[in-house]
Design an enzyme around this catalytic site. Structure first.
Site, short mmCIF file in Angstrom:
data_model
loop_
_atom_site.label_atom_id
_atom_site.label_comp_id
_atom_site.label_asym_id
_atom_site.label_seq_id
_atom_site.Cartn_x
_atom_site.Cartn_y
_atom_site.Cartn_z
N ASP A 1 -10.79 2.74 4.11
CA ASP A 1 -11.23 1.37 3.85
C ASP A 1 -12.73 1.28 3.59
O ASP A 1 -13.23 0.25 3.16
CB ASP A 1 -10.93 0.53 5.10
N LYS B 1 0.85 -1.20 0.00
CA LYS B 1 0.00 0.00 0.00
C LYS B 1 0.88 1.25 0.00
O LYS B 1 0.60 2.22 -0.71
CB LYS B 1 -0.92 -0.01 1.23
N GLN C 1 -4.83 -1.57 9.77
CA GLN C 1 -4.57 -2.87 9.12
C GLN C 1 -5.07 -4.02 10.00
O GLN C 1 -4.71 -4.11 11.17
CB GLN C 1 -3.06 -3.00 8.85
#
Ligand code: NAP
Length: 292
Positions: free
Chosen positions: A120, A53, A97
């Site tokens: 997200d 990422k 995460q």
């Protein structure tokens, strides 16, 4: 032969579009977009995902505000870090995460992220916005699937779609996005009877069960479009929920694993971040086609 739904190629194209949007808005915004990927503990797979990422961010010109906390960090300290990032005017997107180390509950931490910085798209408010068809960051994996289908001109309106899996991460938002695009959607799960009979109705099948090779030829209507969200390591090789070898000859189009949905998930994380940056600075952006 089935058309390959090439997520790597489309993700690269989206990255080029994002770079252009950033280059154009930089003078007005006075700073690059910022994404904070917060990692807690040392889950090895997460280490690879976070690195990917951050590399993707640097390719398009997003600055990374990563943070790596020790596995034994108390929930209060993780919360404090999230609040700092919420208040940081140079951060447009925050991603916690997953999975978290044992003992840290996901829900209160995810809920603490400012919904407008929810890169997200998993905050309860943003799932509600999706349900109601309101603007907001979208869950990255299903949004990536929608972009992949649209880029290949796969007919969605009126199609019979079957989603295998009903998780909050993938299956549920996937079903909502397909429904919003006028598909007739069935959601199958581990308690579904006669799965193959259900999936054989699908013009468009999305496999997100997290079971390697669950979907074989017997599950496919010839000519169906097959999207494989699953990702597994089996005998040292990556594979998905779909048995590619037997399904590909029957399908009209199919995603590979790797190189299908995975790169699209990362691309949509960047899209959510850049859109939040544009919104924050009142910049128009030509990314609406990527927001299902
Ligand atoms: P999850 O939370 O474990 O959910 C799996 C879903 O599949 C559940 O709803 C479960 O049903 C259903 N299911 C399990 N076994 C089944 C079976 N035999 N038949 C029918 N349905 C079954 O998994 P997830 O987070 O949604 O992820 C799914 C897969 O996608 C995983 O392999 C994950 O690694 C992968 N993934 C990939 C990406 C990417 O970027 N490529 C992103 C996210 C996830 P119940 O609800 O009844 O338990």
């Amino acid at each position: 032969m089935a058309t390959l739904l090439d997520g790597r190629r489309l993700a690269a194209e989206i990255e080029r579009r994002l770079s252009a949007v950033i280059a154009e808005g930089l003078a007005v915004a006075g700073r690059a977009p910022g994404l904070a990927v917060l990692r807690v503990g040392d889950d090895p797979a997460s280490g690879v995902y976070v690195a990917n990422k951050e590399k993707a961010c640097s390719r398009v010109g997003i600055s990374s505000h990563g943070g790596h906390l020790a596995a034994d960090t108390p929930a209060e300290a993780v919360l404090a870090q999230i609040r700092r990032l919420n208040a940081d005017p140079t951060v447009d997107g925050i991603l916690l995460q997953l999975p978290l180390p044992q003992g840290l509950a996901e829900e209160p931490l995810l809920a603490a992220i400012d919904p407008d910085k929810d890169a997200d798209g998993l905050h309860t408010l943003n799932l509600g916005r999706l349900l109601k068809g309101e603007r907001g960051p979208r869950s990255c994996t299903p949004a990536g699937v929608m972009a992949l289908l649209r880029s290949a001109d796969v007919p969605i309106a009126g199609a019979q779609a079957v989603v295998v899996g009903r998780s909050i991460l993938v299956g549920k938002p996937m079903a909502l996005m397909l429904q919003a695009a006028d598909a007739t959607v069935t959601v199958a799960h581990s308690r579904t009877h006669h799965l193959a009979e259900v999936t054989r109705q699908a013009d468009l099948l999305v496999a997100a069960a997290g079971r390697p090779h669950l979907i074989g030829a017997v599950h496919i209507k010839p000519g169906a479009v097959v999207v494989d969200v699953g990702i597994h390591r089996l005998d040292g090789k990556l594979c998905g929920d779909v048995d590619y070898e037997t399904v590909e000859p029957l399908a009209a189009a199919i995603t590979p694993v790797p190189g299908g949905v995975g790169p699209m998930t990362v691309a949509m994380l960047l899209v959510n971040t850049v859109v939040a940056w544009c919104d924050r600075h009142g910049l128009d952006h030509p990314l609406a086609d990527l927001l299902p």
